[in-house]
Design a protein around this motif. Structure first.
Motif, mmCIF file in Angstrom:
data_model
loop_
_atom_site.group_PDB
_atom_site.id
_atom_site.type_symbol
_atom_site.label_atom_id
_atom_site.label_comp_id
_atom_site.label_asym_id
_atom_site.label_seq_id
_atom_site.Cartn_x
_atom_site.Cartn_y
_atom_site.Cartn_z
ATOM 1 N N ALA A 189 -33.195 41.324 -38.398
ATOM 2 C CA ALA A 189 -34.413 40.504 -38.320
ATOM 3 C C ALA A 189 -34.269 39.424 -37.252
ATOM 4 N N MET A 190 -33.084 38.828 -37.148
ATOM 5 C CA MET A 190 -32.843 37.825 -36.108
ATOM 6 C C MET A 190 -32.986 38.441 -34.719
ATOM 7 N N ARG A 191 -32.455 39.638 -34.560
ATOM 8 C CA ARG A 191 -32.550 40.298 -33.257
ATOM 9 C C ARG A 191 -34.004 40.638 -32.925
ATOM 10 N N ILE A 232 -24.406 29.678 -45.587
ATOM 11 C CA ILE A 232 -25.607 28.890 -45.301
ATOM 12 C C ILE A 232 -25.264 27.409 -45.174
ATOM 13 N N SER A 233 -24.443 26.909 -46.095
ATOM 14 C CA SER A 233 -24.054 25.497 -46.062
ATOM 15 C C SER A 233 -23.290 25.163 -44.789
ATOM 16 N N PHE A 291 -32.413 32.416 -41.444
ATOM 17 C CA PHE A 291 -32.548 33.854 -41.703
ATOM 18 C C PHE A 291 -31.701 34.291 -42.896
ATOM 19 N N MET A 292 -30.571 33.628 -43.118
ATOM 20 C CA MET A 292 -29.784 33.954 -44.315
ATOM 21 C C MET A 292 -30.508 33.511 -45.578
ATOM 22 N N ARG A 303 -33.143 36.056 -46.308
ATOM 23 C CA ARG A 303 -32.640 37.428 -46.157
ATOM 24 C C ARG A 303 -33.311 38.432 -47.091
ATOM 25 N N GLN A 304 -33.750 37.985 -48.287
ATOM 26 C CA GLN A 304 -34.393 38.904 -49.224
ATOM 27 C C GLN A 304 -35.748 39.380 -48.711
ATOM 28 N N LEU A 305 -36.314 38.652 -47.756
ATOM 29 C CA LEU A 305 -37.618 39.017 -47.202
ATOM 30 C C LEU A 305 -37.487 39.800 -45.904
#
Length: 398
Positions: free
Chosen positions: A13-15, A222-223, A275-276, A279-281
Protein backbone atom coordinates in the motif's frame (compact mmCIF):
# COMPACT_ATOMS: atom_id res chain seq x y z
CA UNK A 1 3.04 -11.67 12.24
CA UNK A 2 1.87 -15.19 11.56
CA UNK A 3 2.87 -17.45 8.72
CA UNK A 4 -0.32 -16.79 6.82
CA UNK A 5 0.37 -13.07 7.10
CA UNK A 6 3.95 -13.18 5.77
CA UNK A 7 3.02 -10.70 3.09
CA UNK A 8 3.24 -7.20 4.45
CA UNK A 9 0.22 -5.56 2.85
CA UNK A 10 0.99 -2.15 4.30
CA UNK A 11 4.27 -2.12 2.35
CA UNK A 12 2.44 -2.76 -0.94
CA UNK A 13 0.00 0.00 0.00
CA UNK A 14 2.89 2.37 0.76
CA UNK A 15 4.42 1.64 -2.63
CA UNK A 16 1.04 2.24 -4.33
CA UNK A 17 0.68 5.55 -2.48
CA UNK A 18 4.22 6.58 -3.41
CA UNK A 19 3.81 5.85 -7.13
CA UNK A 20 0.48 7.72 -7.28
CA UNK A 21 2.06 10.67 -5.46
CA UNK A 22 4.89 10.55 -7.97
CA UNK A 23 2.47 10.61 -10.91
CA UNK A 24 0.55 13.64 -9.73
CA UNK A 25 3.73 15.33 -8.53
CA UNK A 26 5.46 15.05 -11.89
CA UNK A 27 2.31 16.10 -13.74
CA UNK A 28 1.59 19.20 -11.67
CA UNK A 29 5.21 20.25 -11.27
CA UNK A 30 5.85 20.07 -15.00
CA UNK A 31 2.64 21.62 -16.30
CA UNK A 32 1.58 24.20 -13.70
CA UNK A 33 2.17 27.77 -14.77
CA UNK A 34 4.89 29.43 -12.57
CA UNK A 35 2.46 32.29 -11.90
CA UNK A 36 0.51 29.96 -9.59
CA UNK A 37 3.57 28.71 -7.67
CA UNK A 38 2.87 30.92 -4.68
CA UNK A 39 4.97 30.12 -1.61
CA UNK A 40 2.52 32.09 0.55
CA UNK A 41 -0.35 29.81 -0.49
CA UNK A 42 -1.00 27.19 2.21
CA UNK A 43 -2.46 24.63 -0.19
CA UNK A 44 0.53 24.92 -2.54
CA UNK A 45 2.98 24.62 0.38
CA UNK A 46 1.24 21.50 1.71
CA UNK A 47 1.35 19.94 -1.77
CA UNK A 48 5.01 20.86 -2.18
CA UNK A 49 5.92 19.38 1.20
CA UNK A 50 4.18 16.08 0.53
CA UNK A 51 5.68 15.94 -2.96
CA UNK A 52 9.09 16.04 -1.30
CA UNK A 53 8.21 12.97 0.76
CA UNK A 54 7.45 10.81 -2.29
CA UNK A 55 10.95 9.92 -3.48
CA UNK A 56 12.36 9.11 0.00
CA UNK A 57 9.38 6.82 0.67
CA UNK A 58 9.73 5.14 -2.72
CA UNK A 59 13.46 4.47 -2.29
CA UNK A 60 13.00 3.26 1.29
CA UNK A 61 10.15 0.92 0.38
CA UNK A 62 12.13 -0.43 -2.61
CA UNK A 63 15.06 -1.26 -0.34
CA UNK A 64 12.69 -2.81 2.21
CA UNK A 65 10.87 -5.07 -0.26
CA UNK A 66 13.98 -6.31 -2.04
CA UNK A 67 15.88 -7.08 1.17
CA UNK A 68 12.82 -8.67 2.79
CA UNK A 69 12.58 -11.11 -0.13
CA UNK A 70 16.35 -11.59 -0.15
CA UNK A 71 16.86 -12.61 3.48
CA UNK A 72 13.71 -14.57 4.19
CA UNK A 73 14.85 -17.63 2.21
CA UNK A 74 16.85 -20.30 4.06
CA UNK A 75 19.82 -20.25 1.66
CA UNK A 76 22.65 -17.87 2.38
CA UNK A 77 25.26 -16.07 0.29
CA UNK A 78 25.65 -17.04 -3.35
CA UNK A 79 23.40 -20.05 -2.82
CA UNK A 80 20.48 -17.68 -2.28
CA UNK A 81 18.37 -17.74 -5.50
CA UNK A 82 17.32 -14.15 -4.84
CA UNK A 83 20.90 -12.98 -5.49
CA UNK A 84 20.87 -13.88 -9.18
CA UNK A 85 17.29 -12.61 -9.53
CA UNK A 86 18.27 -9.36 -7.85
CA UNK A 87 21.28 -8.86 -10.14
CA UNK A 88 19.06 -9.36 -13.20
CA UNK A 89 16.46 -6.98 -11.74
CA UNK A 90 19.00 -4.29 -10.93
CA UNK A 91 20.54 -4.42 -14.41
CA UNK A 92 17.06 -4.47 -15.95
CA UNK A 93 16.06 -1.28 -14.13
CA UNK A 94 19.23 0.50 -15.24
CA UNK A 95 18.66 -0.64 -18.84
CA UNK A 96 15.01 0.51 -18.80
CA UNK A 97 16.13 3.83 -17.34
CA UNK A 98 18.37 4.39 -20.36
CA UNK A 99 15.79 3.10 -22.85
CA UNK A 100 13.22 5.61 -21.60
CA UNK A 101 15.65 8.42 -22.42
CA UNK A 102 16.21 7.27 -25.99
CA UNK A 103 15.01 9.53 -28.80
CA UNK A 104 14.35 7.69 -32.05
CA UNK A 105 14.64 10.92 -34.04
CA UNK A 106 18.17 11.38 -32.77
CA UNK A 107 19.07 7.76 -33.49
CA UNK A 108 17.87 8.08 -37.09
CA UNK A 109 20.15 11.10 -37.41
CA UNK A 110 23.01 9.09 -35.97
CA UNK A 111 23.02 11.09 -32.71
CA UNK A 112 22.56 10.23 -29.05
CA UNK A 113 21.43 13.32 -27.16
CA UNK A 114 23.14 14.26 -23.88
CA UNK A 115 19.85 13.73 -22.02
CA UNK A 116 20.25 9.99 -22.67
CA UNK A 117 23.06 9.90 -20.10
CA UNK A 118 21.10 11.64 -17.32
CA UNK A 119 20.34 9.53 -14.25
CA UNK A 120 16.85 9.16 -12.85
CA UNK A 121 14.87 7.06 -10.35
CA UNK A 122 15.18 3.72 -12.17
CA UNK A 123 18.95 4.00 -12.55
CA UNK A 124 19.38 4.72 -8.84
CA UNK A 125 17.01 1.98 -7.67
CA UNK A 126 18.68 -0.51 -9.99
CA UNK A 127 22.13 0.40 -8.65
CA UNK A 128 20.76 0.38 -5.09
CA UNK A 129 19.59 -3.21 -5.54
CA UNK A 130 23.05 -4.17 -6.83
CA UNK A 131 24.59 -2.33 -3.87
CA UNK A 132 22.38 -4.15 -1.36
CA UNK A 133 23.31 -7.49 -2.94
CA UNK A 134 27.00 -6.59 -2.67
CA UNK A 135 26.67 -5.70 1.02
CA UNK A 136 24.65 -8.87 1.66
CA UNK A 137 27.31 -11.07 0.05
CA UNK A 138 30.17 -9.31 1.85
CA UNK A 139 28.51 -9.83 5.24
CA UNK A 140 26.89 -13.24 4.58
CA UNK A 141 29.47 -15.14 6.64
CA UNK A 142 29.68 -12.56 9.40
CA UNK A 143 27.65 -12.36 12.57
CA UNK A 144 23.97 -11.53 12.09
CA UNK A 145 24.25 -7.99 13.42
CA UNK A 146 26.92 -6.97 10.86
CA UNK A 147 24.59 -6.64 7.84
CA UNK A 148 22.03 -4.33 9.52
CA UNK A 149 24.82 -2.37 11.23
CA UNK A 150 26.53 -1.75 7.88
CA UNK A 151 23.22 -0.68 6.32
CA UNK A 152 22.45 1.82 9.06
CA UNK A 153 26.04 3.14 9.05
CA UNK A 154 25.98 3.73 5.30
CA UNK A 155 22.75 5.75 5.58
CA UNK A 156 24.15 7.84 8.41
CA UNK A 157 27.47 8.52 6.64
CA UNK A 158 25.89 9.35 3.28
CA UNK A 159 23.49 11.79 4.92
CA UNK A 160 26.10 13.24 7.26
CA UNK A 161 28.69 14.09 4.60
CA UNK A 162 26.24 15.15 1.86
CA UNK A 163 27.09 18.89 2.25
CA UNK A 164 30.70 18.05 1.33
CA UNK A 165 30.41 15.65 -1.58
CA UNK A 166 27.50 17.48 -3.22
CA UNK A 167 30.03 20.22 -4.06
CA UNK A 168 32.20 17.82 -6.04
CA UNK A 169 31.69 17.92 -9.81
CA UNK A 170 33.30 14.50 -10.47
CA UNK A 171 34.68 16.09 -13.64
CA UNK A 172 37.48 13.51 -13.72
CA UNK A 173 34.85 10.93 -14.75
CA UNK A 174 33.12 10.69 -18.14
CA UNK A 175 29.74 12.44 -18.02
CA UNK A 176 27.88 9.13 -18.28
CA UNK A 177 29.47 8.04 -14.97
CA UNK A 178 29.66 11.47 -13.33
CA UNK A 179 25.88 11.78 -13.67
CA UNK A 180 25.49 9.02 -11.08
CA UNK A 181 27.22 11.20 -8.49
CA UNK A 182 26.62 14.82 -9.51
CA UNK A 183 23.57 16.84 -10.61
CA UNK A 184 25.76 19.39 -12.39
CA UNK A 185 24.84 17.97 -15.82
CA UNK A 186 21.10 17.77 -15.12
CA UNK A 187 20.58 14.41 -13.42
CA UNK A 188 17.47 14.38 -11.26
CA UNK A 189 18.73 11.76 -8.79
CA UNK A 190 22.19 10.53 -7.88
CA UNK A 191 23.19 7.27 -6.24
CA UNK A 192 24.61 9.29 -3.35
CA UNK A 193 22.84 10.18 -1.11
CA UNK A 194 19.73 8.32 -2.37
CA UNK A 195 21.22 4.90 -1.74
CA UNK A 196 20.96 5.89 1.92
CA UNK A 197 17.16 5.62 1.82
CA UNK A 198 17.30 2.19 0.17
CA UNK A 199 19.82 1.09 2.81
CA UNK A 200 17.65 2.23 5.72
CA UNK A 201 14.69 0.45 4.11
CA UNK A 202 16.80 -2.70 3.99
CA UNK A 203 17.71 -2.17 7.64
CA UNK A 204 14.03 -1.93 8.62
CA UNK A 205 13.24 -5.10 6.67
CA UNK A 206 15.98 -6.97 8.58
CA UNK A 207 14.36 -5.93 11.85
CA UNK A 208 10.93 -7.05 10.62
CA UNK A 209 12.36 -10.41 9.58
CA UNK A 210 14.28 -10.96 12.82
CA UNK A 211 11.28 -10.11 15.02
CA UNK A 212 8.52 -11.52 12.80
CA UNK A 213 7.29 -13.86 15.57
CA UNK A 214 7.37 -11.22 18.29
CA UNK A 215 3.89 -10.89 19.82
CA UNK A 216 4.00 -7.10 20.01
CA UNK A 217 5.80 -6.51 16.71
CA UNK A 218 3.45 -3.86 15.35
CA UNK A 219 2.87 -1.90 18.59
CA UNK A 220 6.64 -1.77 19.09
CA UNK A 221 7.34 -0.93 15.44
CA UNK A 222 4.70 1.80 15.36
CA UNK A 223 5.98 3.37 18.58
CA UNK A 224 9.60 3.33 17.43
CA UNK A 225 8.68 4.72 14.01
CA UNK A 226 6.72 7.61 15.52
CA UNK A 227 9.43 8.45 18.05
CA UNK A 228 12.21 8.24 15.45
CA UNK A 229 10.22 10.15 12.86
CA UNK A 230 9.26 13.02 15.17
CA UNK A 231 12.79 13.13 16.57
CA UNK A 232 14.35 13.45 13.11
CA UNK A 233 11.77 15.99 11.90
CA UNK A 234 11.87 18.36 14.85
CA UNK A 235 15.11 17.73 16.74
CA UNK A 236 17.76 16.78 14.18
CA UNK A 237 18.41 20.39 13.08
CA UNK A 238 18.73 21.76 16.65
CA UNK A 239 21.00 18.83 17.47
CA UNK A 240 23.37 19.60 14.60
CA UNK A 241 23.36 23.29 15.53
CA UNK A 242 24.22 22.36 19.13
CA UNK A 243 27.05 20.10 17.92
CA UNK A 244 28.40 22.95 15.79
CA UNK A 245 28.40 25.33 18.74
CA UNK A 246 29.96 22.67 20.95
CA UNK A 247 32.72 21.50 18.59
CA UNK A 248 33.09 24.31 16.07
CA UNK A 249 32.96 21.74 13.22
CA UNK A 250 31.57 23.56 10.18
CA UNK A 251 30.05 20.37 8.74
CA UNK A 252 27.35 20.35 11.45
CA UNK A 253 26.39 23.93 10.56
CA UNK A 254 26.23 23.02 6.86
CA UNK A 255 23.87 20.13 7.65
CA UNK A 256 21.66 22.34 9.82
CA UNK A 257 21.41 24.93 7.03
CA UNK A 258 19.92 22.41 4.59
CA UNK A 259 18.83 19.46 6.68
CA UNK A 260 16.50 17.88 4.14
CA UNK A 261 17.89 14.33 4.25
CA UNK A 262 17.39 13.66 7.96
CA UNK A 263 14.05 15.50 8.03
CA UNK A 264 12.77 13.53 5.03
CA UNK A 265 13.94 10.35 6.72
CA UNK A 266 11.81 11.40 9.69
CA UNK A 267 8.88 11.85 7.29
CA UNK A 268 9.47 8.33 5.99
CA UNK A 269 9.28 6.86 9.50
CA UNK A 270 6.04 8.74 10.17
CA UNK A 271 4.56 7.41 6.91
CA UNK A 272 5.61 3.90 7.95
CA UNK A 273 3.83 4.40 11.27
CA UNK A 274 0.63 5.65 9.60
CA UNK A 275 0.46 2.73 7.17
CA UNK A 276 1.21 0.23 9.94
CA UNK A 277 -1.61 1.70 12.04
CA UNK A 278 -3.98 1.37 9.07
CA UNK A 279 -2.62 -2.01 7.94
CA UNK A 280 -5.98 -3.77 8.45
CA UNK A 281 -7.46 -1.49 5.78
CA UNK A 282 -4.65 -2.12 3.31
CA UNK A 283 -5.94 -5.35 1.75
CA UNK A 284 -7.85 -3.86 -1.19
CA UNK A 285 -6.95 -5.90 -4.28
CA UNK A 286 -6.67 -2.89 -6.58
CA UNK A 287 -4.34 -1.08 -4.19
CA UNK A 288 -2.16 -4.19 -3.88
CA UNK A 289 -2.08 -4.59 -7.67
CA UNK A 290 -0.98 -0.98 -8.05
CA UNK A 291 1.76 -1.56 -5.47
CA UNK A 292 2.90 -4.66 -7.34
CA UNK A 293 3.03 -2.92 -10.74
CA UNK A 294 4.93 0.26 -9.99
CA UNK A 295 7.52 -0.39 -12.73
CA UNK A 296 4.98 -0.56 -15.56
CA UNK A 297 3.14 2.47 -14.13
CA UNK A 298 6.40 4.42 -14.04
CA UNK A 299 7.30 3.45 -17.61
CA UNK A 300 3.84 4.40 -18.94
CA UNK A 301 3.86 7.74 -17.10
CA UNK A 302 7.35 8.51 -18.43
CA UNK A 303 6.32 7.85 -22.03
CA UNK A 304 3.13 9.93 -21.80
CA UNK A 305 4.59 12.80 -19.81
CA UNK A 306 8.17 13.09 -21.11
CA UNK A 307 7.68 11.61 -24.61
CA UNK A 308 10.18 8.76 -24.48
CA UNK A 309 11.33 7.57 -27.93
CA UNK A 310 9.32 10.22 -29.85
CA UNK A 311 9.75 13.39 -27.80
CA UNK A 312 5.99 13.95 -28.11
CA UNK A 313 5.09 14.04 -24.43
CA UNK A 314 2.76 16.35 -22.52
CA UNK A 315 5.78 18.32 -21.32
CA UNK A 316 6.52 19.38 -24.90
CA UNK A 317 3.08 20.88 -25.47
CA UNK A 318 1.98 22.11 -22.03
CA UNK A 319 5.21 22.72 -20.13
CA UNK A 320 4.59 25.33 -17.36
CA UNK A 321 1.44 26.59 -19.05
CA UNK A 322 -1.66 25.28 -17.24
CA UNK A 323 -3.79 26.83 -14.51
CA UNK A 324 -4.76 24.96 -11.31
CA UNK A 325 -8.32 24.55 -12.63
CA UNK A 326 -6.94 22.42 -15.46
CA UNK A 327 -3.84 20.84 -13.94
CA UNK A 328 -5.50 19.42 -10.80
CA UNK A 329 -8.27 17.41 -12.54
CA UNK A 330 -5.69 16.63 -15.24
CA UNK A 331 -3.42 15.09 -12.61
CA UNK A 332 -6.28 12.95 -11.30
CA UNK A 333 -7.11 11.75 -14.82
CA UNK A 334 -3.40 11.15 -15.48
CA UNK A 335 -3.10 8.93 -12.39
CA UNK A 336 -6.20 6.96 -13.36
CA UNK A 337 -5.08 6.57 -16.99
CA UNK A 338 -1.53 5.40 -16.14
CA UNK A 339 -2.83 2.98 -13.50
CA UNK A 340 -5.52 1.60 -15.83
CA UNK A 341 -3.06 1.06 -18.68
CA UNK A 342 -0.62 -0.64 -16.31
CA UNK A 343 -3.24 -2.99 -14.90
CA UNK A 344 -4.43 -3.79 -18.42
CA UNK A 345 -0.85 -4.55 -19.42
CA UNK A 346 -0.47 -6.73 -16.35
CA UNK A 347 -3.66 -8.56 -17.30
CA UNK A 348 -2.30 -9.47 -20.74
CA UNK A 349 1.39 -9.44 -19.86
CA UNK A 350 1.89 -13.19 -20.31
CA UNK A 351 0.23 -13.11 -23.74
CA UNK A 352 2.18 -10.01 -24.81
CA UNK A 353 5.49 -11.55 -23.75
CA UNK A 354 4.64 -14.84 -25.51
CA UNK A 355 3.84 -12.94 -28.72
CA UNK A 356 7.09 -11.01 -28.42
CA UNK A 357 8.95 -14.27 -27.81
CA UNK A 358 7.33 -15.75 -30.93
CA UNK A 359 8.37 -12.68 -32.90
CA UNK A 360 11.96 -12.95 -31.70
CA UNK A 361 11.94 -16.69 -32.43
CA UNK A 362 10.61 -16.06 -35.95
CA UNK A 363 13.34 -13.49 -36.61
CA UNK A 364 15.98 -15.91 -35.34
CA UNK A 365 14.66 -18.66 -37.64
CA UNK A 366 14.66 -16.31 -40.63
CA UNK A 367 18.20 -15.19 -39.86
CA UNK A 368 19.33 -18.81 -39.54
CA UNK A 369 17.71 -19.69 -42.88
CA UNK A 370 19.27 -16.63 -44.48
CA UNK A 371 22.62 -17.73 -43.13
CA UNK A 372 22.18 -21.26 -44.54
CA UNK A 373 21.21 -19.88 -47.93
CA UNK A 374 23.91 -17.21 -48.06
CA UNK A 375 26.88 -19.40 -47.07
CA UNK A 376 27.04 -21.34 -50.44
CA UNK A 377 26.52 -18.07 -52.34
CA UNK A 378 29.27 -16.29 -50.40
CA UNK A 379 31.57 -19.29 -50.86
CA UNK A 380 30.99 -19.21 -54.62
CA UNK A 381 31.57 -15.45 -54.75
CA UNK A 382 34.77 -15.86 -52.73
CA UNK A 383 36.07 -18.63 -55.07
CA UNK A 384 35.31 -16.59 -58.19
CA UNK A 385 36.98 -13.53 -56.69
CA UNK A 386 40.05 -15.57 -55.78
CA UNK A 387 40.32 -16.98 -59.34
CA UNK A 388 39.87 -13.50 -60.78
CA UNK A 389 42.65 -12.10 -58.57
CA UNK A 390 44.97 -14.98 -59.55
CA UNK A 391 44.47 -14.22 -63.25
CA UNK A 392 45.19 -10.53 -62.66
CA UNK A 393 48.35 -11.33 -60.70
CA UNK A 394 49.56 -13.72 -63.43
CA UNK A 395 48.98 -11.02 -66.03
CA UNK A 396 50.93 -8.46 -63.97
CA UNK A 397 53.84 -10.90 -63.49
CA UNK A 398 53.93 -11.65 -67.20
Amino acid sequence: MTAKNNRLFFIDAMRAWAILMMLQGHFIDGLLDPVFRDSSNTIYNVWLYFRGITAPVFFTVSGFIFTYLLIRVPQNGLENPRVSKGIRRGLQLVAIGYLLRLNLGGIFKGEIYSSFYLVDVLHCIGLSILGLITLYLLTAKRKKYVFPLVLMSITFLLFLFEPLYKQWSFSFLPNALANYFSKSNGSVFTIIPWFGYAAIGAFISVLFTRFKDYKYLYPAAISLAIITGIGLCYFSSPTFLFLHELTGIELFKMIQDNNYLFIRLGNVFVVFAVFMILRQLMTNKTVLKIGANTLSIYVIHFIILYGSFTGLGLYRFFNYSLSPEIVIPGAVFFMIACTFLSLQYNKYEANIKSQMALGVSYIQIQLFELKEISIPILREVFNRARLFLRRILRTVRS
